[in-house]
Design a protein around this motif. Sequence first.
Motif, PDB file in Angstrom:
ATOM      1  N   SER A   3       0.833  -1.206   0.000  1.00  0.00           N
ATOM      2  CA  SER A   3       0.000   0.000   0.000  1.00  0.00           C
ATOM      3  C   SER A   3       0.865   1.252   0.000  1.00  0.00           C
ATOM      4  N   TYR A  35       0.833  -5.227   2.273  1.00  0.00           N
ATOM      5  CA  TYR A  35      -0.565  -5.393   1.865  1.00  0.00           C
ATOM      6  C   TYR A  35      -0.694  -6.264   0.620  1.00  0.00           C
ATOM      7  N   HIS A  61      -9.187  -1.451   1.630  1.00  0.00           N
ATOM      8  CA  HIS A  61      -8.348  -2.594   1.997  1.00  0.00           C
ATOM      9  C   HIS A  61      -8.946  -3.386   3.157  1.00  0.00           C
TER      10      HIS A  61
END
Length: 672
Positions: free
Chosen positions: A13, A83, A184
């Motif tokens: 991310s 992520y 997310h």
Amino acid sequence: MSTKPTIVLVHGSWHSPTAMAPVANNLKAKGYDSVCPSLPTMGDNQSHDFKDKTCYDDAQLIRDTVSSLVSDGKEVLVVAHSYGGQVTSEAIREEMGKSARSKQGRNGGVIGLFYICAFLLPEGVVGLSWFLLPQFSPPTFVVPHPLKGYSTVHNGAHYFYNDLEPAAQDYWVGELRLATLTGHAKPTTYAAQRYFPTTYMHTSLDKTCEPALQQYMIQKNKEAGITGIREVTCEAGHSPFLSMPDKVVDEILVAIEHSQQHSALSQTPQRCFSASAPCQSYSTAAHLDPPTPAASPQRRYPPPPPLQPSPPPAHPHPSTDSADPSPAPDPVVVGRERNRMTSSLKMATGALRPIRLFLDFDGTITRKDTMNLVARIGYRAQERKRDGQSQEFPPWEHFVDTYMADYSDHVSRYRPVKEDRSTVEQEIMYLRSFRPIEDASMSRVVASGLFKDVAASHIESFAQECLRQQDDAHWQVSRRPGLHKLLKSLQVRQEQAMSQQPICHVISVNWSRIWIQAMLELGGDGCPPLLTTDGKTKSNIRIYANELSKTDKESGTSDLTGTTINCKTGEDKVKQMRCVIEEGNREQNCALNIYVGDSATDLECLLEADIGICIRDDPMGSGQKDLAEICGRVGLQVAHISDASDPDKATARILYWARDYHEVLVWIKSLR
């Protein structure tokens, strides 16, 4: 055709494919092709599409990219960072594997997965939710911008690049992008690591995904039946692909060999359940049944152009705390914005969200201001002590008139005048400018000796007398109905949410904490006691106020017989509120902070809360009118509390109003 597998790199991310260039170029030098798609949940101020994207869109992109490669007969190793691990676990399906395709007589396929300090989640776990567990550091590096729909990074040099040289830190911080605000925080519906040979690289110096959290993820995968994960450790921070790309590439090559050996030994990837049985998993949060995403249209993404090295700039970018080039977040509401990311993530886990209620006292718990009654405590105590002596004290009206004269003079001199104060910041500076007026007023009262030697027993007995004297308007104290039921309901909610924190915090500029406590403990005005002696309710309410009694000096924030008054203005109140939130967040940073007030002194606290509620009578009292006028003048929208259906979508520039605590209770019961 090359016999070496293609490496698909999945960045984390706030990053871009550029960050993976050192690894990509190192791989290329060793004869390995690589691609690194740009995840659609990242963007910049010129692009707005990313704000509505979710991790499922990222997974679809990676799935399409890998499918294109294996359809061409290529073997693929997927390397995921941070992520990107959540994306990879969601994206790569069993049928894309080399073993599955080999059984169908087709070449190519995924041979394995390689996670770099990445989110390694079993099915049904919400992304980032494990960051919120009390044993781990909260994700304070995330800076949410609810009004803009994205998040940025605070102190990226420390959290992401702590093992890089300062010039390199500055450069890579300058390369960080914006990320979707809550896209997310979705539950995983698939766990690719269940079906493929998997290597996990731990980073021992990581400040973002700390080593203990990395170990925790491995353990939770084992508990979900996902075993056989190969583990390696790298003495690096959160971005080893920048600080030691050679080490990362060496471990990738070992992982390739490991995956190929695994494929040679067995054509059936390890499972914990039979092929016909649905996968099961458990997380520390409430168990979620994985949703079935709607079928996505087939999308083909061409591989991005080959990555080129990113040479260190001759003049590195200035160090910055975020990739957002816009002005710094509003200092008045930055705490409110910063909390919203972690609270929204907690809500996504399905757990009941605890509530942290803050209340003003005068005009909020009571219907009217009680300071004139507090003053009578001093006169009553001095009459008893004098026993016929000639000492006299100025009437209370003397102190009030002197205060009002100072107040009016200050208003007439202050600039900008009311009509020219059009922003929240201007109004708050105006309200804070009254501190010298409050100091002078309290100093006059202290110097008079009016409250000298006032005992706690004097305050308590007078409070009980006032609650019983309901026929005399001069002595009457009336508390707002419904608060008792609200506190009882919150007590039950806290128990269901398994929260050990107090349910309510009273923050007041009133001069006596003992007076406030007595008002909560006693009955007599048609309202039951708000504080009971059962130990449970009483221990779950905290009172923060000044104290005029020497006998209870340690219970209040100050002592009127001393030289320091700690709760005189709205600024003092919001500082105390922030201390409570900060302390509470160390144990439970997902609580919904609600503040209820009635006057301009409450403005800063109302803005600091996730939900700020203005009590309004019909017709409104003078303090309520003043607050309503301020809100209208500075552009603060004030909607009825029933309109606050989703606290996480509330903006930093909206407040709410309620007629009474019954309406507040109805709204709270509608929350998860």
